[in-house]
Design an enzyme around this catalytic site. Sequence first.
Site, PDB file in Angstrom:
ATOM      1  N   LYS A   5     126.218  55.384 -15.155  1.00  0.00           N
ATOM      2  CA  LYS A   5     126.047  55.716 -13.740  1.00  0.00           C
ATOM      3  C   LYS A   5     125.923  54.457 -12.882  1.00  0.00           C
ATOM      4  O   LYS A   5     125.808  54.535 -11.659  1.00  0.00           O
ATOM      5  CB  LYS A   5     124.783  56.570 -13.557  1.00  0.00           C
ATOM      6  CG  LYS A   5     124.872  57.960 -14.168  1.00  0.00           C
ATOM      7  CD  LYS A   5     123.631  58.766 -13.783  1.00  0.00           C
ATOM      8  CE  LYS A   5     123.532  60.068 -14.558  1.00  0.00           C
ATOM      9  NZ  LYS A   5     124.565  61.032 -14.215  1.00  0.00           N
ATOM     10  N   LYS A  47     122.603  43.977 -25.500  1.00  0.00           N
ATOM     11  CA  LYS A  47     121.562  43.239 -24.763  1.00  0.00           C
ATOM     12  C   LYS A  47     121.032  42.022 -25.534  1.00  0.00           C
ATOM     13  O   LYS A  47     120.715  41.001 -24.929  1.00  0.00           O
ATOM     14  CB  LYS A  47     120.401  44.172 -24.393  1.00  0.00           C
ATOM     15  CG  LYS A  47     120.791  45.215 -23.345  1.00  0.00           C
ATOM     16  CD  LYS A  47     119.609  46.088 -22.962  1.00  0.00           C
ATOM     17  CE  LYS A  47     120.073  47.255 -22.098  1.00  0.00           C
ATOM     18  NZ  LYS A  47     118.964  48.123 -21.703  1.00  0.00           N
ATOM     19  N   THR A  75     124.654  46.663 -21.185  1.00  0.00           N
ATOM     20  CA  THR A  75     123.989  47.828 -21.763  1.00  0.00           C
ATOM     21  C   THR A  75     124.307  47.940 -23.253  1.00  0.00           C
ATOM     22  O   THR A  75     124.904  47.017 -23.837  1.00  0.00           O
ATOM     23  CB  THR A  75     124.316  49.101 -20.943  1.00  0.00           C
ATOM     24  OG1 THR A  75     123.516  50.177 -21.425  1.00  0.00           O
ATOM     25  CG2 THR A  75     125.791  49.482 -21.037  1.00  0.00           C
ATOM     26  N   ARG A 107     108.366  55.079 -35.892  1.00  0.00           N
ATOM     27  CA  ARG A 107     108.674  55.673 -37.195  1.00  0.00           C
ATOM     28  C   ARG A 107     108.584  54.607 -38.276  1.00  0.00           C
ATOM     29  O   ARG A 107     107.946  54.778 -39.303  1.00  0.00           O
ATOM     30  CB  ARG A 107     110.080  56.283 -37.105  1.00  0.00           C
ATOM     31  CG  ARG A 107     110.558  57.001 -38.308  1.00  0.00           C
ATOM     32  CD  ARG A 107     111.898  57.656 -38.016  1.00  0.00           C
ATOM     33  NE  ARG A 107     112.920  56.682 -37.625  1.00  0.00           N
ATOM     34  CZ  ARG A 107     114.176  57.009 -37.311  1.00  0.00           C
ATOM     35  NH1 ARG A 107     114.549  58.268 -37.311  1.00  0.00           N
ATOM     36  NH2 ARG A 107     115.035  56.071 -36.972  1.00  0.00           N
ATOM     37  N   THR A 108     109.208  53.452 -38.035  1.00  0.00           N
ATOM     38  CA  THR A 108     109.091  52.306 -38.942  1.00  0.00           C
ATOM     39  C   THR A 108     107.922  51.456 -38.436  1.00  0.00           C
ATOM     40  O   THR A 108     108.059  50.705 -37.476  1.00  0.00           O
ATOM     41  CB  THR A 108     110.394  51.481 -38.936  1.00  0.00           C
ATOM     42  OG1 THR A 108     111.497  52.370 -39.106  1.00  0.00           O
ATOM     43  CG2 THR A 108     110.398  50.434 -40.024  1.00  0.00           C
ATOM     44  N   VAL A 109     106.764  51.615 -39.083  1.00  0.00           N
ATOM     45  CA  VAL A 109     105.530  51.026 -38.544  1.00  0.00           C
ATOM     46  C   VAL A 109     105.620  49.504 -38.438  1.00  0.00           C
ATOM     47  O   VAL A 109     105.114  48.909 -37.478  1.00  0.00           O
ATOM     48  CB  VAL A 109     104.326  51.425 -39.433  1.00  0.00           C
ATOM     49  CG1 VAL A 109     103.025  50.908 -38.844  1.00  0.00           C
ATOM     50  CG2 VAL A 109     104.264  52.923 -39.591  1.00  0.00           C
ATOM     51  N   ALA A 169     114.621  48.888 -26.010  1.00  0.00           N
ATOM     52  CA  ALA A 169     114.071  49.392 -24.747  1.00  0.00           C
ATOM     53  C   ALA A 169     112.557  49.188 -24.709  1.00  0.00           C
ATOM     54  O   ALA A 169     111.997  48.762 -23.698  1.00  0.00           O
ATOM     55  CB  ALA A 169     114.425  50.861 -24.573  1.00  0.00           C
ATOM     56  N   LYS A 209     107.911  47.629 -37.538  1.00  0.00           N
ATOM     57  CA  LYS A 209     108.540  47.167 -36.302  1.00  0.00           C
ATOM     58  C   LYS A 209     107.566  47.241 -35.123  1.00  0.00           C
ATOM     59  O   LYS A 209     107.558  46.376 -34.248  1.00  0.00           O
ATOM     60  CB  LYS A 209     109.804  47.988 -36.008  1.00  0.00           C
ATOM     61  CG  LYS A 209     110.999  47.506 -36.837  1.00  0.00           C
ATOM     62  CD  LYS A 209     112.180  48.441 -36.771  1.00  0.00           C
ATOM     63  CE  LYS A 209     112.858  48.489 -35.424  1.00  0.00           C
ATOM     64  NZ  LYS A 209     114.019  49.436 -35.447  1.00  0.00           N
ATOM     65  N   GLY A 251     112.294  49.728 -30.431  1.00  0.00           N
ATOM     66  CA  GLY A 251     113.625  49.140 -30.338  1.00  0.00           C
ATOM     67  C   GLY A 251     113.740  48.259 -29.102  1.00  0.00           C
ATOM     68  O   GLY A 251     112.738  47.817 -28.532  1.00  0.00           O
ATOM     69  N   ASP A 257     114.695  45.947 -16.936  1.00  0.00           N
ATOM     70  CA  ASP A 257     114.342  47.301 -17.400  1.00  0.00           C
ATOM     71  C   ASP A 257     112.844  47.597 -17.212  1.00  0.00           C
ATOM     72  O   ASP A 257     112.469  48.673 -16.742  1.00  0.00           O
ATOM     73  CB  ASP A 257     114.687  47.467 -18.889  1.00  0.00           C
ATOM     74  CG  ASP A 257     116.175  47.705 -19.118  1.00  0.00           C
ATOM     75  OD1 ASP A 257     116.867  48.143 -18.175  1.00  0.00           O
ATOM     76  OD2 ASP A 257     116.640  47.453 -20.241  1.00  0.00           O
TER      77      ASP A 257
HETATM   78  P1  NDP Z   1     117.204  51.181 -30.281  1.00  0.00           P
HETATM   79  O1  NDP Z   1     118.310  51.678 -31.137  1.00  0.00           O
HETATM   80  O2  NDP Z   1     116.994  49.730 -30.104  1.00  0.00           O
HETATM   81  O3  NDP Z   1     115.801  51.765 -30.831  1.00  0.00           O
HETATM   82  C1  NDP Z   1     115.688  53.110 -31.197  1.00  0.00           C
HETATM   83  C2  NDP Z   1     114.230  53.483 -31.410  1.00  0.00           C
HETATM   84  O4  NDP Z   1     114.159  54.904 -31.550  1.00  0.00           O
HETATM   85  C3  NDP Z   1     113.591  52.892 -32.661  1.00  0.00           C
HETATM   86  O5  NDP Z   1     112.229  52.646 -32.405  1.00  0.00           O
HETATM   87  C4  NDP Z   1     113.762  54.039 -33.689  1.00  0.00           C
HETATM   88  O6  NDP Z   1     112.802  54.032 -34.720  1.00  0.00           O
HETATM   89  C5  NDP Z   1     113.521  55.223 -32.799  1.00  0.00           C
HETATM   90  N1  NDP Z   1     114.118  56.482 -33.276  1.00  0.00           N
HETATM   91  C6  NDP Z   1     115.422  56.813 -33.335  1.00  0.00           C
HETATM   92  N2  NDP Z   1     115.576  58.075 -33.782  1.00  0.00           N
HETATM   93  C7  NDP Z   1     114.326  58.549 -34.019  1.00  0.00           C
HETATM   94  C8  NDP Z   1     113.810  59.790 -34.492  1.00  0.00           C
HETATM   95  N3  NDP Z   1     114.623  60.808 -34.819  1.00  0.00           N
HETATM   96  N4  NDP Z   1     112.479  59.940 -34.607  1.00  0.00           N
HETATM   97  C9  NDP Z   1     111.658  58.924 -34.273  1.00  0.00           C
HETATM   98  N5  NDP Z   1     112.076  57.716 -33.820  1.00  0.00           N
HETATM   99  C10 NDP Z   1     113.393  57.538 -33.702  1.00  0.00           C
HETATM  100  O7  NDP Z   1     117.415  51.932 -28.864  1.00  0.00           O
HETATM  101  P2  NDP Z   1     116.923  51.409 -27.437  1.00  0.00           P
HETATM  102  O8  NDP Z   1     115.528  50.928 -27.583  1.00  0.00           O
HETATM  103  O9  NDP Z   1     117.936  50.510 -26.850  1.00  0.00           O
HETATM  104  O10 NDP Z   1     116.971  52.763 -26.546  1.00  0.00           O
HETATM  105  C11 NDP Z   1     115.984  53.770 -26.678  1.00  0.00           C
HETATM  106  C12 NDP Z   1     116.159  54.821 -25.587  1.00  0.00           C
HETATM  107  O11 NDP Z   1     115.864  54.297 -24.296  1.00  0.00           O
HETATM  108  C13 NDP Z   1     117.578  55.407 -25.483  1.00  0.00           C
HETATM  109  O12 NDP Z   1     117.462  56.809 -25.328  1.00  0.00           O
HETATM  110  C14 NDP Z   1     118.138  54.785 -24.223  1.00  0.00           C
HETATM  111  O13 NDP Z   1     119.093  55.624 -23.608  1.00  0.00           O
HETATM  112  C15 NDP Z   1     116.873  54.674 -23.370  1.00  0.00           C
HETATM  113  N6  NDP Z   1     116.957  53.641 -22.312  1.00  0.00           N
HETATM  114  C16 NDP Z   1     116.867  54.043 -20.996  1.00  0.00           C
HETATM  115  C17 NDP Z   1     116.923  53.111 -19.976  1.00  0.00           C
HETATM  116  C18 NDP Z   1     116.825  53.587 -18.548  1.00  0.00           C
HETATM  117  O14 NDP Z   1     117.098  52.805 -17.626  1.00  0.00           O
HETATM  118  N7  NDP Z   1     116.409  54.812 -18.311  1.00  0.00           N
HETATM  119  C19 NDP Z   1     117.080  51.682 -20.232  1.00  0.00           C
HETATM  120  C20 NDP Z   1     117.154  51.350 -21.649  1.00  0.00           C
HETATM  121  C21 NDP Z   1     117.094  52.318 -22.627  1.00  0.00           C
HETATM  122  P3  NDP Z   1     113.011  53.156 -36.079  1.00  0.00           P
HETATM  123  O15 NDP Z   1     112.640  51.747 -35.715  1.00  0.00           O
HETATM  124  O16 NDP Z   1     112.086  53.754 -37.048  1.00  0.00           O
HETATM  125  O17 NDP Z   1     114.461  53.297 -36.455  1.00  0.00           O
END
Ligand code: NDP
Length: 268
Positions: A15, A64, A60, A151-153, A130, A155, A128, A101
């Site tokens: 967007k 990043k 994005t 989920r992965t403590v 974000a 981290k 992660g 962000d």
């Molecule tokens: P990453 O891939 O870097 O991190 C993903 C995270 O989600 C990890 O902590 C992972 O855990 C966890 N995760 C994924 N699936 C599951 C699940 N089923 N149950 C529990 N934990 C889960 O992604 P980002 O950090 O880049 O993005 C995260 C979210 O933030 C996205 O939805 C993105 O769209 C949103 N976002 C929104 C923005 C905005 O402006 N509104 C800006 C930036 C991001 P594990 O470490 O255990 O794998």
Amino acid sequence: MDRYAVIGNPIGHSKSPQIHRLFAEQTGEQMSYEALLAPIDDFAGTLRSFLSDGLGINVTVPFKEQAWALVDQHTPAAQRAGAVNTIQRQADGSLLGDNTDGKGLVRDIQHNAGLSLAGLKILLVGAGGAARGVIQPLLAAGPAQLCIVNRTVSKAEALGALFIDLGPVSAAGFQWIEEPVDLIINATSASLAGDLPEISPKLIRPGHTWCYDMMYANEPTPFNRWAAEQGAERCLDGLGMLVEQAAEAFLLWRGVRPETAPVLAALR
Ligand code: NDP
């Protein structure tokens, strides 16, 4: 015409072009803003080619961290975050990397929704990119406590250790925390797959706890539907964060901060 863009893969859903066009119309800035698809294996080449002429670019998923490594200088926010979502080409051709962000998230919660973060108990779910980008601005708002669960403590623990000098930050596993908090921020990508992070419903005190899902969609996200079922006081999605982080990028590039309320209303 001054050129700007957002780069990612995929990028069709973004967007950002619409948001920046509305900002430019509103402020009378003469600029263009396009969506740029980078091949997964050639982010650097696509970025450099655009910035040989373009003045700035938003970055994005999933680039990043690569952007952080590519720029010549970092703002303090980007330095800590280890991720860059906004790049400005400077007069000497060097690239400045920022991360807007976290500022966007904090502004959306405090200014748009009217919830002061000072003194609150905040749970940040996810560790992660974000999550990492928002920890410093959240701590700067003065919460009583910021607990990162993942989920992965390991981290979550690594992230907590990285920011421990900046405020009351701690880390835990999903099942370790059951006391109600004031605000839960979902920074996982679970909603993208229609899933929920397995956190305890006891974390939500009905009629008190606010919930914020960084994801946004036309319908309430799975996390926000779950939070509403537990009686959360307010459930917000990440569209406001998206518009506010864009406004911070626009300010860096053009020296003027657009009004975000009409743009958010237009997108909704
Ligand atoms: P990453 O891939 O870097 O991190 C993903 C995270 O989600 C990890 O902590 C992972 O855990 C966890 N995760 C994924 N699936 C599951 C699940 N089923 N149950 C529990 N934990 C889960 O992604 P980002 O950090 O880049 O993005 C995260 C979210 O933030 C996205 O939805 C993105 O769209 C949103 N976002 C929104 C923005 C905005 O402006 N509104 C800006 C930036 C991001 P594990 O470490 O255990 O794998």
